[in-house]
Design a protein around this motif. Structure first.
Motif, PDB file in Angstrom:
ATOM      1  N   ARG A  87      -8.203  -5.308   1.919  1.00 51.39           N
ATOM      2  CA  ARG A  87      -7.626  -6.279   1.387  1.00 51.39           C
ATOM      3  C   ARG A  87      -6.019  -6.045   1.078  1.00 51.39           C
ATOM      4  N   SER A  88      -5.813  -4.704   0.590  1.00 53.70           N
ATOM      5  CA  SER A  88      -4.469  -4.390   0.262  1.00 53.70           C
ATOM      6  C   SER A  88      -3.509  -4.276   1.351  1.00 53.70           C
ATOM      7  N   ILE A  89      -3.977  -3.895   2.540  1.00 53.01           N
ATOM      8  CA  ILE A  89      -3.184  -3.850   3.681  1.00 53.01           C
ATOM      9  C   ILE A  89      -2.940  -5.430   4.296  1.00 53.01           C
ATOM     10  N   ALA A  90      -4.090  -6.183   4.129  1.00 55.26           N
ATOM     11  CA  ALA A  90      -3.739  -7.393   4.424  1.00 55.26           C
ATOM     12  C   ALA A  90      -2.474  -8.076   3.675  1.00 55.26           C
ATOM     13  N   TRP A  91      -2.712  -7.714   2.362  1.00 56.84           N
ATOM     14  CA  TRP A  91      -1.452  -8.189   1.538  1.00 56.84           C
ATOM     15  C   TRP A  91      -0.180  -7.942   1.725  1.00 56.84           C
ATOM     16  N   LEU A  92      -0.153  -6.459   2.214  1.00 54.48           N
ATOM     17  CA  LEU A  92       1.213  -5.993   2.741  1.00 54.48           C
ATOM     18  C   LEU A  92       1.918  -6.793   3.924  1.00 54.48           C
TER      19      LEU A  92
END
Length: 368
Positions: free
Chosen positions: A347-352
């Motif tokens: 999820r964090s990478i998707a937000w980036l």
């Protein structure tokens, strides 16, 4: 339905508390922010957003009227952390709030905690990190206020809170793009992580548990990752390899940790105000190009070397060996993480990518 006020509602953790409580229907949420300009983020849900300073007891008491629980997620410098505890508690008491959930930090035990540490371990306010000392003193002040006051208190000590919008994700990505990223001794130390949604879950439990008044709880993820486990996938998502980054020795660490993100943002406020006029992808692209040029040339815009000093905080964090337990939270609160570490990273990478960072596709990463 329970009414929950969130103080510091525009911050990374505070905003996510507002989102999850409101969207789940678990409570009626009242976001409280320090400045009117900060109300835009929580107001997107058409909530009853109030503006009040944590140091302003009368103003805050008015904002807290009719609330059952207050979650304190205030960020700031050490003076703010310690100085707002008493006015916040007294304002909650003036308003008739039943319980106050205070977000402290596992760093009260140090960035590299000793083996066997738990909630009952003695705390010191003579640590090399001013932030740690402030959190220790804030907890001590809150305990004294509870002894004489009517408002119940619960203290949560999360470790490294990561997720979309966190400094551990966005800040690391910024370092990578600027050529300032480095690891210490291979980044193989224990990372006492907690994905932000797991922390919010703990907050919900702390707000209602009958056993929690006056108690302190460490909380974390179920997994026991290293710093390589956290930073490696983010680094690869941006087309780089952790093993290609400068690996600095812990012995090179100097002084106090690097200035807080809040202080850095304040110093950069005029430039950032102008930069916000550009779309995010454009800002990222221009910034990455400029910083890459500086990194290749070996100097900063001021003519100084771009090689960053090894911060004491990073050296301690990335060389620590102890995974902090959260058995008490599991037994007394019924706490269990609701999001896995790997899913939190995804999820964090998707937000980036959503935020405009130059994320390499999963297919592209697999082919590297």
């Amino acid at each position: 339905m329970m009414r929950v006020a969130v103080l510091g509602a525009n911050g990374f953790v505070g905003n996510r508390i507002v989102e999850m409580l409101h969207l789940s229907g678990a409570a009626q949420v009242r976001p409280i922010v320090r400045r009117a300009a900060a109300a835009a983020l929580p107001r997107r849900f058409d909530l009853d957003v109030r503006v009040a300073d944590a140091a302003d007891r009368p103003g805050l008491a008015l904002a807290l009227q009719d609330c059952d629980v207050l979650v304190v997620a205030v960020a700031g410098d050490p003076e703010t952390i310690v100085g707002t505890v008493e006015p916040v508690y007294q304002a909650a008491q003036d308003a008739g709030v039943r319980r106050l959930v205070y977000l402290s930090s596992a760093s009260v035990h140090g960035q590299a905690p000793a083996a066997g540490v738990n909630e009952d371990s003695p705390l010191s306010d003579r640590q090399p990190m001013a932030y740690n000392n402030a959190k220790v003193r804030a907890e001590q002040a809150l305990a004294r206020l509870r002894l004489a006051g009517r408002v119940e208190t619960v203290v949560l000590r999360p470790g490294i809170v990561f997720g979309p919008r966190s400094q551990w994700v966005g800040g690391w990505a910024d370092e990578l793009l600027s050529g300032q990223a480095y690891v210490v001794d291979g980044a193989r130390g224990a990372c006492n992580s907690i994905y932000v949604d797991n922390l919010v879950h703990a907050v919900m439990l702390a707000a209602v548990s009958e056993r929690a008044d006056g108690r302190v709880y460490l909380v974390g993820d179920r997994e026991q990752p290293s710093w390589r486990d956290l930073y490696g996938p983010i680094t690869e998502a941006l087309g780089r390899s952790l093993d290609q980054l400068p690996d600095r020795p812990a012995s090179a660490a100097v002084g106090e940790a690097a200035p807080s993100r809040l202080q850095a943002l304040r110093r950069a406020a005029p430039v950032k105000a102008l930069a916000r006029l550009l779309p995010r992808p454009v800002r990222v692209g221009v910034g990455a190009g400029l910083n890459a040029y500086r990194a290749r040339s070996g100097v900063s815009s001021g003519g100084r070397s771009t090689e960053p000093a090894v911060s004491l905080e990073r050296a301690l964090l990335q060389t620590g060996a102890v995974q902090i337990p959260w058995i008490r939270a599991e037994v007394e609160l019924g706490y269990a993480p609701v999001v896995s570490f790997d899913e939190g990273l995804r999820r964090s990478i998707a937000w980036l990518e959503y935020a405009g960072y130059p994320v390499v596709s999963a297919k592209g990463r697999a082919g590297r």
